[in-house]
Design an enzyme around this catalytic site. Structure first.
Site, PDB file in Angstrom:
ATOM      1  N   CYS A   1       3.952  -4.262 -11.299  1.00  0.00           N
ATOM      2  CA  CYS A   1       5.264  -3.661 -11.012  1.00  0.00           C
ATOM      3  C   CYS A   1       5.824  -2.792 -11.916  1.00  0.00           C
ATOM      4  CB  CYS A   1       6.199  -4.655 -10.554  1.00  0.00           C
ATOM      5  SG  CYS A   1       7.652  -4.032  -9.799  1.00  0.00           S
ATOM      6  N   LEU A   2       6.208  -1.432 -11.692  1.00  0.00           N
ATOM      7  CA  LEU A   2       6.745  -0.554 -12.724  1.00  0.00           C
ATOM      8  C   LEU A   2       8.037  -1.198 -12.972  1.00  0.00           C
ATOM      9  CD1 LEU A   2       6.022   2.814 -10.920  1.00  0.00           C
ATOM     10  CD2 LEU A   2       4.706   1.804 -13.019  1.00  0.00           C
TER      11      LEU A   2
ATOM     12  N   HIS B   1       9.935  -5.133  -1.914  1.00  0.00           N
ATOM     13  CA  HIS B   1      10.944  -4.636  -2.978  1.00  0.00           C
ATOM     14  C   HIS B   1      12.231  -3.970  -1.775  1.00  0.00           C
ATOM     15  CE1 HIS B   1       9.952  -3.786  -6.981  1.00  0.00           C
ATOM     16  NE2 HIS B   1       8.803  -3.307  -6.548  1.00  0.00           N
TER      17      HIS B   1
ATOM     18  N   GLN C   1      14.030   0.616  -6.755  1.00  0.00           N
ATOM     19  CA  GLN C   1      13.487   0.855  -8.315  1.00  0.00           C
ATOM     20  C   GLN C   1      14.050   2.253  -9.082  1.00  0.00           C
ATOM     21  OE1 GLN C   1       9.197   0.353  -6.877  1.00  0.00           O
ATOM     22  NE2 GLN C   1       9.104  -0.679  -8.724  1.00  0.00           N
TER      23      GLN C   1
ATOM     24  N   HIS D   1       3.586  -4.597  -1.285  1.00  0.00           N
ATOM     25  CA  HIS D   1       4.235  -4.894  -2.225  1.00  0.00           C
ATOM     26  C   HIS D   1       5.529  -4.075  -2.312  1.00  0.00           C
ATOM     27  CE1 HIS D   1       4.564  -4.835  -7.148  1.00  0.00           C
ATOM     28  NE2 HIS D   1       5.416  -3.894  -6.383  1.00  0.00           N
ATOM     29  N   GLU D   2       5.640  -2.744  -1.791  1.00  0.00           N
ATOM     30  CA  GLU D   2       6.767  -1.822  -1.709  1.00  0.00           C
ATOM     31  C   GLU D   2       7.829  -2.262  -0.734  1.00  0.00           C
ATOM     32  OE1 GLU D   2       7.224  -0.020  -4.087  1.00  0.00           O
ATOM     33  OE2 GLU D   2       5.017  -0.145  -4.812  1.00  0.00           O
TER      34      GLU D   2
ATOM     35  N   GLY E   1       2.795   3.393  -6.372  1.00  0.00           N
ATOM     36  CA  GLY E   1       3.892   3.114  -5.548  1.00  0.00           C
ATOM     37  C   GLY E   1       5.302   3.067  -6.136  1.00  0.00           C
TER      38      GLY E   1
HETATM   39 ZN    ZN Z   1       7.204  -3.001  -7.782  1.00  0.00          ZN
END
Ligand code: ZN
Length: 177
Positions: A95-96, A141, A55, A137-138, A50
């Site tokens: 998390c990226l 963000h 991000q 999670h997204e 995701g």
């Molecule tokens: Zn993340």
């Protein structure tokens, strides 16, 4: 919507853009479709499941996801709203934007998603387990919340060094203008 950059790159912790509450998307044109396509590409490159717009530095309410890697499972969710969050399950989450950090997180096991697609068409979807976790999670963000905000004491200690290194790297980059 703010004009997306021509080439997307990952915004990493502790960049302050990850802490903003994002604004709803109001225009559904080629620019949005282009952004979503590039976000899916970057997510795949980074081997994530995701990726949310903040991000990549775009403070708008949309994210992309795919938890199976099958191209037909690509999802673009615009102005997402979660409801019917049910169950409670712990899982490892990364998390990226916070490379190498993993945290044990409790999330609802299942949920319902109401969102618009990239053309502005409403949809309603239900998910469980990994996909439900990914959506939660997204959506976090889009409200400026990160997995490190609710870390257990054990995770805080385990990840302290990695987080410090990211903070140092960020402040060095800020100076090197
Ligand atoms: Zn993340």
């Amino acid at each position: 919507m703010q004009k997306p950059p021509a080439r997307l790159s990952m915004v990493c912790y502790p960049d302050p853009r990850l802490r903003k509450v994002c604004a709803p998307v109001e225009e559904f044109g080629p620019e949005l479709a282009d952004l979503a396509g590039k976000m899916l590409e970057l997510m795949r490159e980074a081997q994530g499941v995701g990726l949310a717009a903040p991000q990549v530095g775009v403070l708008s309410r949309l994210f992309v996801c795919n938890v199976t890697s099958e191209p037909e499972d690509d999802l673009v969710l615009v102005n997402p709203v979660l409801s019917e969050l049910e169950g409670d399950i712990e899982g490892e989450e990364g998390c990226l934007s916070i490379p190498d950090v993993t945290v044990k997180m409790r999330r609802a096991k299942s949920c319902v998603m109401r969102a618009l697609d990239v053309h502005g068409k409403p949809m309603e979807l239900r998910a469980e387990d990994l996909l439900a976790r990914c959506w939660q999670h997204e959506c976090d963000h889009l409200d400026g919340r990160l997995i490190i905000d609710r870390m257990s004491e054990a995770d805080r200690i385990a990840n302290r060094k990695l987080l410090k290194e990211l903070e140092k790297k960020h402040s060095r980059r800020a100076i090197a203008l």
